[in-house]
Design an enzyme around this catalytic site. Structure first.
Site, PDB file in Angstrom:
ATOM      1  N   ASP A   1      -7.090  -0.141   0.611  1.00 48.78           N
ATOM      2  CA  ASP A   1      -5.561   0.265   0.821  1.00 48.78           C
ATOM      3  C   ASP A   1      -5.621   1.866   1.489  1.00 48.78           C
ATOM      4  O   ASP A   1      -5.086   1.807   2.425  1.00 48.78           O
ATOM      5  CB  ASP A   1      -4.556   0.500  -0.361  1.00 48.78           C
ATOM      6  CG  ASP A   1      -4.239  -0.883  -0.995  1.00 48.78           C
ATOM      7  OD1 ASP A   1      -4.974  -1.633  -0.652  1.00 48.78           O
ATOM      8  OD2 ASP A   1      -3.302  -0.924  -1.934  1.00 48.78           O
TER       9      ASP A   1
ATOM     10  N   GLY B   1       0.845  -1.158  -0.165  1.00 49.07           N
ATOM     11  CA  GLY B   1      -0.031   0.046  -0.071  1.00 49.07           C
ATOM     12  C   GLY B   1       0.833   1.238   0.054  1.00 49.07           C
ATOM     13  O   GLY B   1       0.503   2.174   0.437  1.00 49.07           O
ATOM     14  N   SER B   2       2.022   1.230  -0.784  1.00 48.29           N
ATOM     15  CA  SER B   2       2.662   2.352  -0.598  1.00 48.29           C
ATOM     16  C   SER B   2       2.183   3.809  -1.273  1.00 48.29           C
ATOM     17  O   SER B   2       2.311   4.769  -1.078  1.00 48.29           O
ATOM     18  CB  SER B   2       4.265   2.167  -1.351  1.00 48.29           C
ATOM     19  OG  SER B   2       4.109   1.807  -2.693  1.00 48.29           O
ATOM     20  N   SER B   3       1.301   3.565  -2.564  1.00 49.07           N
ATOM     21  CA  SER B   3       0.779   4.453  -3.095  1.00 49.07           C
ATOM     22  C   SER B   3      -0.423   5.126  -2.117  1.00 49.07           C
ATOM     23  O   SER B   3      -0.329   6.562  -1.711  1.00 49.07           O
ATOM     24  CB  SER B   3       0.164   4.241  -4.354  1.00 49.07           C
ATOM     25  OG  SER B   3      -0.735   3.446  -4.246  1.00 49.07           O
TER      26      SER B   3
END
Ligand code: MEV
Length: 308
Positions: free
Chosen positions: A141, A96-98
């Site tokens: 996310d 879930g970096s974005s």
């Protein structure tokens, strides 16, 4: 400076895109965003992806498009500032970096400009900006990143509010995250599943039925603190993900190594086809052992806990 946290999908990735329930949690890996004054215009430097943008110079750039949405939704168009972003979350890895990036930006703007946004508003804006990264995201996310909690999530397929319930486990879940370091493309992986689902509707209907039932059982096991049952369900969820074709030899290898080293269950997390997996461990000693087994195979591992 404000933070956005990564997430672990414990149950239900891919199926959530079709309105089935999923269970996710935020994790300790993060992005953070710091705002500085700027004489004219808006600049963003994202050290995690090595991207530098001057807003409006390249309107096709993903970060530029996401920023345009955030500015429109917060009413901050026309302001001048510079954002510096860094963190420790692996990018394109299923953690879930974005979403974490977007949430850290919105929270920093909220703080600096005293917008008084509620979690619900932060999440709504983040969901809109996530579309730039993920085409048609379920919203799980950004929700896990915003609420920093274990949660139950159901996408509202008619476009209304998604169902979000914060959950608590009886005991913290000791997990190890393994990173195959194989970069995956969430949009492509989600599109692949759609294609396969249309090609083999009967097979997929059955898998989807099983996936739905499994998430309800998982909630029950988590809330009761039944770790062996939770582990069993994690393994079953991995089998369903294999059946829809989103696992990979590396993910399977790490799941197998984890279970062989004492994990109660292991599955991929996020879109799959690379990215990360996680293993549920019965105790800290096993956590160490599993983390080491993953490293011995040549991959990165992170020890963490979720659910409390
Ligand atoms: C991506 O982290 C999870 C997927 O279920 C896509 C989504 O929910 O938007 C694969």
């Amino acid at each position: 400076m404000q933070y956005g946290y990564g997430k672990l999908i414990l149950f239900g990735e891919h199926f959530v895109v079709y309105g089935l329930p999923g269970i996710a949690s935020s994790i300790g890996l993060y992005t953070r965003c710091q705002l500085y004054p700027n004489k004219t215009g808006i600049k963003v430097r994202d050290r995690l992806t090595n991207k530098n943008i001057v807003l409006g110079e390249n309107k096709q750039e993903i970060l530029d498009r996401a920023m345009q949405i955030i500015l429109k939704e917060t009413g901050l168009g026309g302001k001048n500032f510079r954002l510096e972003i860094d963190g420790d979350i692996p990018v394109f890895g299923g953690l879930g970096s974005s979403a974490a990036l977007i949430v850290s930006i919105i929270r920093e703007l909220n703080e600096h400009y005293k917008l008084k946004l509620s979690n619900e508003q932060v999440n709504e804006i983040a969901f809109k900006a996530e579309h730039v990264f993920h085409g048609n995201p379920s919203g799980i996310d950004n929700t896990a990143s915003t609420y920093r909690s274990l949660l139950w999530f159901e996408k509202n397929l008619s476009g209304g509010k998604n169902k979000i319930e914060l959950l608590k486990c009886k005991k913290p879940l000791l997990v190890v995250i393994g990173n195959t370091k194989i970069i995956h493309d969430t949009v492509e992986t989600v599109a692949e599943v759609k294609k396969k689902k249309e090609k083999e509707p009967k097979k997929f209907d059955k898998i989807f039925e099983d996936a739905k039932e499994l998430v309800f059982q998982a909630r029950n096991a988590l809330e009761k603190g039944d770790l062996p049952k939770t582990g069993e369900l994690i393994n079953e969820n991995q089998e369903l993900l294999q059946e829809i074709g989103v696992s990979s030899p590396e993910l399977d290898l790490l799941c197998k190594a984890s279970v062989e080293n004492g994990a109660l269950g292991a599955k991929l997390t996020g879109a799959g086809m690379g990215g990360c997996m996680f293993a549920l461990c019965p105790d800290k000693k096993t956590q160490e052992k599993v983390a080491q087994a993953i490293r011995k195979k040549g991959f990165d591992s992170y020890i963490t806990s979720v659910g409390v």
